[in-house]
Scaffold this active site. Structure first.
Site, PDB file in Angstrom:
ATOM      1  N   HIS A  96       3.010  -8.257  -0.463  1.00 28.88           N
ATOM      2  CA  HIS A  96       3.044  -7.955   0.970  1.00 28.88           C
ATOM      3  C   HIS A  96       1.724  -8.293   1.647  1.00 28.88           C
ATOM      4  O   HIS A  96       1.460  -7.883   2.770  1.00 28.88           O
ATOM      5  CB  HIS A  96       3.435  -6.488   1.199  1.00 28.88           C
ATOM      6  CG  HIS A  96       4.915  -6.305   1.202  1.00 28.88           C
ATOM      7  ND1 HIS A  96       5.577  -5.594   0.249  1.00 28.88           N
ATOM      8  CD2 HIS A  96       5.854  -6.791   2.031  1.00 28.88           C
ATOM      9  CE1 HIS A  96       6.873  -5.642   0.494  1.00 28.88           C
ATOM     10  NE2 HIS A  96       7.070  -6.360   1.571  1.00 28.88           N
ATOM     11  N   ASP A 161       1.809   3.272   6.323  1.00 26.46           N
ATOM     12  CA  ASP A 161       2.947   3.418   7.243  1.00 26.46           C
ATOM     13  C   ASP A 161       4.248   2.982   6.586  1.00 26.46           C
ATOM     14  O   ASP A 161       5.331   3.381   7.004  1.00 26.46           O
ATOM     15  CB  ASP A 161       2.744   2.544   8.490  1.00 26.46           C
ATOM     16  CG  ASP A 161       1.574   3.018   9.331  1.00 26.46           C
ATOM     17  OD1 ASP A 161       1.091   4.135   9.092  1.00 26.46           O
ATOM     18  OD2 ASP A 161       1.158   2.260  10.236  1.00 26.46           O
ATOM     19  N   GLU A 277      -1.907   8.823  14.928  1.00 23.31           N
ATOM     20  CA  GLU A 277      -2.051   7.372  15.105  1.00 23.31           C
ATOM     21  C   GLU A 277      -1.965   7.081  16.600  1.00 23.31           C
ATOM     22  O   GLU A 277      -2.013   7.993  17.435  1.00 23.31           O
ATOM     23  CB  GLU A 277      -0.965   6.603  14.335  1.00 23.31           C
ATOM     24  CG  GLU A 277      -1.277   6.421  12.860  1.00 23.31           C
ATOM     25  CD  GLU A 277      -0.531   5.270  12.206  1.00 23.31           C
ATOM     26  OE1 GLU A 277       0.065   4.445  12.927  1.00 23.31           O
ATOM     27  OE2 GLU A 277      -0.547   5.207  10.962  1.00 23.31           O
TER      28      GLU A 277
HETATM   29  P1  FAD Z   1       0.002  -7.628  -3.259  1.00 24.49           P
HETATM   30  O1  FAD Z   1       0.128  -8.387  -1.996  1.00 24.49           O
HETATM   31  O2  FAD Z   1       0.949  -7.955  -4.337  1.00 24.49           O
HETATM   32  O3  FAD Z   1      -1.486  -7.742  -3.797  1.00 24.49           O
HETATM   33  C1  FAD Z   1      -2.584  -7.534  -2.943  1.00 24.49           C
HETATM   34  C2  FAD Z   1      -3.884  -7.789  -3.707  1.00 24.49           C
HETATM   35  O4  FAD Z   1      -4.055  -6.801  -4.687  1.00 24.49           O
HETATM   36  C3  FAD Z   1      -3.901  -9.126  -4.439  1.00 24.49           C
HETATM   37  O5  FAD Z   1      -5.205  -9.598  -4.487  1.00 24.49           O
HETATM   38  C4  FAD Z   1      -3.418  -8.754  -5.825  1.00 24.49           C
HETATM   39  O6  FAD Z   1      -3.851  -9.662  -6.801  1.00 24.49           O
HETATM   40  C5  FAD Z   1      -4.037  -7.386  -5.988  1.00 24.49           C
HETATM   41  N1  FAD Z   1      -3.227  -6.490  -6.817  1.00 24.49           N
HETATM   42  C6  FAD Z   1      -1.903  -6.249  -6.751  1.00 24.49           C
HETATM   43  N2  FAD Z   1      -1.554  -5.347  -7.668  1.00 24.49           N
HETATM   44  C7  FAD Z   1      -2.675  -5.009  -8.332  1.00 24.49           C
HETATM   45  C8  FAD Z   1      -2.973  -4.134  -9.402  1.00 24.49           C
HETATM   46  N3  FAD Z   1      -2.032  -3.405  -9.994  1.00 24.49           N
HETATM   47  N4  FAD Z   1      -4.252  -4.047  -9.815  1.00 24.49           N
HETATM   48  C9  FAD Z   1      -5.239  -4.763  -9.231  1.00 24.49           C
HETATM   49  N5  FAD Z   1      -5.010  -5.627  -8.232  1.00 24.49           N
HETATM   50  C10 FAD Z   1      -3.751  -5.742  -7.788  1.00 24.49           C
HETATM   51  N6  FAD Z   1      -1.688  -1.272   4.436  1.00 24.49           N
HETATM   52  C11 FAD Z   1      -2.198  -0.071   4.755  1.00 24.49           C
HETATM   53  O7  FAD Z   1      -3.273   0.283   4.284  1.00 24.49           O
HETATM   54  N7  FAD Z   1      -1.544   0.754   5.625  1.00 24.49           N
HETATM   55  C12 FAD Z   1      -0.336   0.447   6.148  1.00 24.49           C
HETATM   56  O8  FAD Z   1       0.229   1.224   6.904  1.00 24.49           O
HETATM   57  C13 FAD Z   1       0.236  -0.795   5.794  1.00 24.49           C
HETATM   58  N8  FAD Z   1       1.440  -1.143   6.266  1.00 24.49           N
HETATM   59  C14 FAD Z   1       2.004  -2.318   5.877  1.00 24.49           C
HETATM   60  C15 FAD Z   1       3.275  -2.627   6.340  1.00 24.49           C
HETATM   61  C16 FAD Z   1       3.880  -3.795   5.954  1.00 24.49           C
HETATM   62  C17 FAD Z   1       5.267  -4.126   6.463  1.00 24.49           C
HETATM   63  C18 FAD Z   1       3.185  -4.698   5.109  1.00 24.49           C
HETATM   64  C19 FAD Z   1       3.815  -5.991   4.734  1.00 24.49           C
HETATM   65  C20 FAD Z   1       1.912  -4.418   4.669  1.00 24.49           C
HETATM   66  C21 FAD Z   1       1.301  -3.218   5.041  1.00 24.49           C
HETATM   67  N9  FAD Z   1       0.028  -2.860   4.600  1.00 24.49           N
HETATM   68  C22 FAD Z   1      -0.487  -1.642   4.943  1.00 24.49           C
HETATM   69  C23 FAD Z   1      -0.795  -3.792   3.820  1.00 24.49           C
HETATM   70  C24 FAD Z   1      -0.668  -3.526   2.329  1.00 24.49           C
HETATM   71  O9  FAD Z   1      -1.270  -2.317   1.970  1.00 24.49           O
HETATM   72  C25 FAD Z   1      -1.380  -4.618   1.537  1.00 24.49           C
HETATM   73  O10 FAD Z   1      -0.905  -5.866   1.886  1.00 24.49           O
HETATM   74  C26 FAD Z   1      -1.176  -4.386   0.039  1.00 24.49           C
HETATM   75  O11 FAD Z   1      -1.921  -5.318  -0.678  1.00 24.49           O
HETATM   76  C27 FAD Z   1       0.266  -4.570  -0.273  1.00 24.49           C
HETATM   77  O12 FAD Z   1       0.567  -4.179  -1.578  1.00 24.49           O
HETATM   78  P2  FAD Z   1       1.316  -5.196  -2.499  1.00 24.49           P
HETATM   79  O13 FAD Z   1       1.827  -4.419  -3.631  1.00 24.49           O
HETATM   80  O14 FAD Z   1       2.306  -5.991  -1.771  1.00 24.49           O
HETATM   81  O15 FAD Z   1       0.061  -6.080  -2.926  1.00 24.49           O
END
Ligand code: FAD
Length: 514
Positions: A96, A161, A277
């Protein structure tokens, strides 16, 4: 003669490129069988791992790795380390990210959701001195943590969120939402981590043991290790919430009231809000008025038309059977004296889970219209309190309102820096209060450039005006820009990289060390 020289140079480049290609192929094909059997290389899987929620960056990995156990992850990292030229490895939680952060060009993307051995959420209601906590896999998504905790009448304290994000992914950034002012970000609510470092070592860390790794990983953008397990702090769960929105036509009154609300921030505060918020309604249709009663939509629309921008405080008061009798009074006390436009207060009463999972219904609606898998040129900033009015003037009014580009969702709310731990890698402005400013939009592919240009203009404005903001979920930068981003933390960040991932293997998609 000149043509012969050019031709010779081309032949040399072509031959060396071929060798580089062969070296890459050779390395993966020579992997021990326990790694080979978990590698996936079909074109569809490669293509899925080459994109993310942003749909802006595309980077093909050489393979996807589907680990069953933590040992598999460790083996993969050790194998990369054993090569003369190691390949990059990116953990992919839910992808994400919006700017390629979970990608690994020509490297290996680890599909964290493949993990099965010893997984699941273990809730411990009586964790002794720690209080209640949950042990969860780094690949778990927050909605699953919520469900497991609620079964025991408990809940994590600090949220995002949206709950379909992985625990490892949000802990690698910060994890923020309307509870952050009170409990700090999610990284402030972790007791212990299990991490596979960039050397392939399995380490358990906390503020007591291996603390340098613990602090490095939290907010560490995936640079130091892969989080395979996290011990998350829990507290008693409420059952329902009063969900309130207050509309303002003046920015200073909106932000002044937000700051008043977040000043009540003792962890055991009973009279304060549980969530604060805020966001903007810009006079750039279509307006999202889905929260409000049908009968009130026309007057809200005219307010937006009259003022150009309306600012909305969103606050929540949790309650349960024991506090139900006085929750109405509690909300009345909370909003007493606040300077919203008279009569423009709206309230809903929903279950705790419905509130926390509020974004999911939007997701389902967008998915059904084919509007979820589209480009997301997002911009997330942390703005020091002393300059937030300048951002209102220069960015919201000065740039966004003047241009005919759909503003999407613009979220603006203050948080208390005292709830963040500066030992951690996460970066914030250096003021007691700073504002989260999230400009979240979706667009068609053919309009992406205009959105990116506006984001660039906003960043340029902040730089020229010396706003002193920090990017949250920072996007690829030059080396110089990364140094500026981390500021005084850069030296330590680099030292930690040298210690835990000396060959720069992990999360190359962040673009910090490669
Ligand atoms: P990924 O996109 O898969 O990874 C993100 C990064 O972390 C990459 O560098 C990856 O290599 C690394 N990573 C992933 N897993 C691990 C692990 N287990 N150990 C070490 N590194 C790892 N963020 C907020 O803080 N607050 C919000 O309210 C919020 N709302 C969101 C709403 C939406 C619809 C979306 C799409 C994103 C939102 N985000 C929010 C952002 C979100 O927190 C970050 O994009 C987060 O990285 C998403 O988690 P993911 O599992 O998809 O990570």
């Amino acid at each position: 003669m000149a043509r012969i020289i050019v031709l010779t140079v081309w032949i040399i480049i072509a031959v060396s490129m071929r060798h580089i290609g062969e070296a890459k192929e050779w390395s993966l094909l020579q992997a021990p069988s326990e790694i080979q059997q978990r590698l996936i290389r079909d074109p569809l899987s490669i293509s899925l791992a080459s994109t993310d929620y942003g749909h802006i960056i595309h980077q093909n990995p050489s393979a996807i790795f589907a680990p069953i156990s933590v040992t598999d992850i460790s083996n993969l990292i050790q194998f990369s380390n054993s090569l003369p030229i190691p390949f990059g490895i990116a953990a992919r939680g839910q992808a994400h990210s919006v700017h390629g952060q979970s990608m690994a060009r020509d490297g290996v993307v680890v599909n964290m959701t493949a993990l099965t051995e010893g997984r699941g959420v273990v809730v411990v209601p009586d964790g002794g001195a720690l209080g209640p906590y949950a042990d969860v896999g780094g690949e778990a998504i927050w909605i699953d943590v919520l469900h497991a905790a609620l079964k025991r009448g408990l809940t994590p304290l600090s949220w995002t969120d949206y709950l379909y994000l992985s625990v490892g992914g949000t802990l690698s950034n910060a994890g923020i939402s309307g509870q952050t002012f009170l409990f700090g970000p999610q990284i402030s609510n972790v007791h212990q981590l299990h991490v596979v470092t960039g050397k392939g070592e399995l380490v358990t860390c906390s503020t007591e043991n291996n603390k340098e790794l613990f602090y490095a990983v939290l907010g560490g953008l995936g640079q130091f290790g892969i989080i395979t397990r996290a011990r998350i702090a829990l507290g008693p769960a409420p059952t329902r919430v009063k969900w309130v929105r207050l509309l303002y036509n003046k920015f200073t009154e909106f932000s002044g009231d937000q700051e008043h609300l977040i000043a009540m921030n003792g962890r055991n505060e009973t009279i304060g809000a549980n969530y604060v918020e805020g966001f903007l309604l810009l006079n750039q249709p279509p307006l999202d008025l889905s929260f409000y009663p049908e009968a009130d939509k026309p007057r809200i629309t005219s307010l937006v038309t009259q003022y150009g921008i309306i600012y909305i405080i969103e606050l929540v008061k949790y309650y349960d059977n024991t506090t139900q009798q006085h929750v109405h009074e509690d909300v009345a006390l909370l909003v007493q004296g606040l300077k919203f436009v008279p009569t423009f207060m709206f309230e809903k009463d929903v279950s705790y889970e419905e509130f926390l999972n509020r974004v999911h219904s939007d997701e389902l609606a967008l998915r059904s219209q084919g509007l979820w898998e589209v480009p997301h040129p997002w911009l997330n900033l942390f703005v020091p309190r002393s300059r937030i009015s300048d951002v209102d003037e220069g960015v919201f009014k000065g740039i966004m309102l003047k241009q005919n580009i759909n503003p999407g969702i613009v979220i603006v709310y203050p948080v208390n820096r005292s709830k963040w731990d500066d030992n951690m890698s996460a970066v914030t402005p250096n003021e007691d209060i700073f504002y989260v400013v999230s400009i979240l939009r979706a667009t068609d592919f053919d309009k992406l450039e205009a959105f990116e240009a506006q984001n660039q203009e906003i960043l340029q404005f902040c730089e020229d005006d010396g706003i002193g903001m920090k990017q949250y979920l920072p996007q690829n930068k030059t080396h110089q820009e990364w140094m500026l981003h981390f500021g005084p933390k850069w030296t330590l960040f680099k030292q930690r990289k040298q210690e835990f991932d000396p060959r720069n293997i992990l999360s190359p998609g962040q673009g910090i060390f490669n």
